[in-house]
Design a protein around this motif. Structure first.
Motif, PDB file in Angstrom:
ATOM      1  N   UNK A 126       0.833  -1.211   0.000  1.00 55.49           N
ATOM      2  CA  UNK A 126       0.000   0.000   0.000  1.00 55.49           C
ATOM      3  C   UNK A 126       0.866   1.259   0.000  1.00 55.49           C
ATOM      4  N   UNK A 127       1.937   1.255   0.790  1.00 55.30           N
ATOM      5  CA  UNK A 127       2.842   2.400   0.850  1.00 55.30           C
ATOM      6  C   UNK A 127       3.472   2.663  -0.515  1.00 55.30           C
ATOM      7  N   UNK A 128       3.994   1.623  -1.141  1.00 63.93           N
ATOM      8  CA  UNK A 128       4.641   1.791  -2.444  1.00 63.93           C
ATOM      9  C   UNK A 128       3.647   2.244  -3.511  1.00 63.93           C
ATOM     10  N   UNK A 129       2.434   1.703  -3.463  1.00 63.93           N
ATOM     11  CA  UNK A 129       1.426   2.086  -4.456  1.00 63.93           C
ATOM     12  C   UNK A 129       0.993   3.541  -4.280  1.00 63.93           C
ATOM     13  N   UNK A 130       0.894   3.988  -3.022  1.00 63.14           N
ATOM     14  CA  UNK A 130       0.434   5.370  -2.797  1.00 63.14           C
ATOM     15  C   UNK A 130       1.541   6.395  -3.035  1.00 63.14           C
ATOM     16  N   UNK A 131       2.780   6.026  -2.840  1.00 64.51           N
ATOM     17  CA  UNK A 131       3.881   6.983  -2.973  1.00 64.51           C
ATOM     18  C   UNK A 131       4.630   6.896  -4.305  1.00 64.51           C
ATOM     19  N   UNK A 132       4.624   5.709  -4.910  1.00 66.47           N
ATOM     20  CA  UNK A 132       5.452   5.490  -6.102  1.00 66.47           C
ATOM     21  C   UNK A 132       4.663   4.877  -7.254  1.00 66.47           C
ATOM     22  N   UNK A 133       3.418   5.257  -7.396  1.00 66.22           N
ATOM     23  CA  UNK A 133       2.600   4.709  -8.481  1.00 66.22           C
ATOM     24  C   UNK A 133       3.183   5.075  -9.843  1.00 66.22           C
TER      25      UNK A 133
END
Length: 183
Positions: A126-133
């Motif tokens: 979730x963190x990677x998807x929200x910050x590094x989409x």
């Protein structure tokens, strides 16, 4: 003035029996990193395949323990032929290094259980998807079965540092004291 063990090259009579003689020209710390990378790729592949096959029967921490226990002799053999040299006799070397693997397994099992209990992998995704989409990380679908990839990376890093320190302490060449050189 001290000797830099990581970059010093052994003399001809001190060279360990490695997979190939040219490996003796590479510093031991680099060889250890390469062997560790290879071992971890193999271990993570087998572990993730085991999780995919058995996660409906057993928790990830138990799967980790079993796979790691089976992996100890393989990892020791690879590390021996790439880093420290093939030991004579092999079995006693394996047995002296087994506690490293067993303590790393215990540490990894505890870490895996803890990371699983706090949904670390889902949080990381979730963190990677929200910050590094913009880099291609996508949000998880709600029905999608969570993996263990990011948890595996965190556990691998933790147990890797643990194993490196202990391996260097156990397998490093024994230093002999020179007469008259005491602290």
């Amino acid at each position: 003035m001290g000797i830099d063990v990581a970059s010093s090259k052994p003399s001809a009579e001190d060279k360990p029996r490695l997979l190939h003689d040219s490996l003796n020209n590479i510093p031991q710390s680099i060889r250890y990193s390469a062997a560790g990378f290879f071992n971890n790729v193999i271990f993570l592949t087998v572990f993730n395949l085991a999780v995919a096959s058995f996660d409906h029967l057993y928790p990830a921490s138990r799967i980790y323990s079993v796979v790691y226990l089976i992996f100890i002799p393989f990892g020791h053999a690879v590390t021996s032929i790439i880093v420290f040299g093939w030991p004579k006799p092999y079995l006693s070397s394996l047995l002296s290094n087994a506690p490293i693997g067993l303590t790393a397994m215990a540490l990894g099992t505890v870490c895996t259980g803890y990371l699983d209990s706090i949904s670390f992998n889902e949080t990381a995704e979730d963190f990677l998807a929200s910050r590094f989409s913009v880099l291609g990380f996508e949000e998880r679908n709600e029905g999608e079965e969570p993996g263990e990839f990011y948890s595996s990376l965190a556990v691998t890093a933790t147990t890797g540092v643990w194993s490196y320190v202990l391996s260097m302490m156990i397998n490093a060449p024994k230093k002999t004291k020179e007469p008259g050189k005491e602290l």
